[in-house]
Design an enzyme around this catalytic site. Structure first.
Site, PDB file in Angstrom:
ATOM      1  N   ASP A 112       0.642  -1.586  -0.093  1.00 55.20           N
ATOM      2  CA  ASP A 112       0.281   0.241  -0.078  1.00 55.20           C
ATOM      3  C   ASP A 112       1.185   1.250   0.087  1.00 55.20           C
ATOM      4  OD1 ASP A 112      -2.444  -1.500  -0.109  1.00 55.20           O
ATOM      5  OD2 ASP A 112      -2.068  -1.674   2.447  1.00 55.20           O
ATOM      6  N   ASP A 126      -6.935  -1.431  -5.120  1.00 53.30           N
ATOM      7  CA  ASP A 126      -7.713  -0.966  -3.662  1.00 53.30           C
ATOM      8  C   ASP A 126      -8.826  -0.473  -4.999  1.00 53.30           C
ATOM      9  OD1 ASP A 126      -6.406  -2.856  -2.362  1.00 53.30           O
ATOM     10  OD2 ASP A 126      -5.139  -1.460  -0.905  1.00 53.30           O
TER      11      ASP A 126
END
Length: 159
Positions: A112, A126
């Site tokens: 991330d 995402d």
């Protein structure tokens, strides 16, 4: 036919987002840090070994379920290729999930990099998954509303 102009464009755009996500993950792994909006949004490496919002889950189970979901969603995309909006939503989910699955297979965590203060840290994959789900949800809700409205008109005609 599967490879018409619309479907090809959807796939190309989805793959483009997939490739951009892979590129951004490589930048994050190289230690690039950027304060995009000071105090609110940063480009910052983080590893997520859980599922959404870092909820813990057994890694092998998540990998297995991800593969099953990708197979199912790919079949659904093929089956519903004539429905352009549904096809867009499915492709965003498929390519976003595939990018995160590649991370899980390679390093047992998802990479991330968008760090939002007071919220969470996530990646472009995402975002693709969430947007794809919202497209499908919006399509289903609007078609249900249209169906109900259509049936009300028919009921009025009968009365």
């Amino acid at each position: 036919m599967f490879f018409n102009i619309k479907n090809s464009a959807v796939i190309i755009i989805s793959v483009g987002f997939f490739l951009l996500d892979r590129f951004l993950k490589q930048l994050a792994l190289k230690g690039v840090f950027l304060e995009l909006i000071p105090g609110w949004l940063a480009f910052n490496l983080s590893f997520n070994s859980g599922i959404a919002f870092s909820w813990p889950a057994p890694r092998l189970l998540v990998i297995f379920l991800s593969i099953c979901a990708l197979i199912f969603l790919s079949f659904e995309a093929w089956k519903n290729r004539a429905d352009s909006i549904f096809f867009i939503g499915l492709n965003l989910i498929i390519w976003g999930a595939f990018s995160n699955l590649l991370d899980r297979l390679a390093i047992l965590s998802v990479i991330d990099y968008f760090d939002v203060a007071f919220f969470s840290i996530f990646n472009l994959a995402d975002i693709m998954i969430v947007v794809g789900c919202l497209i499908i949800l919006g399509l289903k809700v609007s078609s249900r509303l249209w169906y109900n409205k259509k049936n009300e008109y028919k009921k009025d005609e009968i009365d």
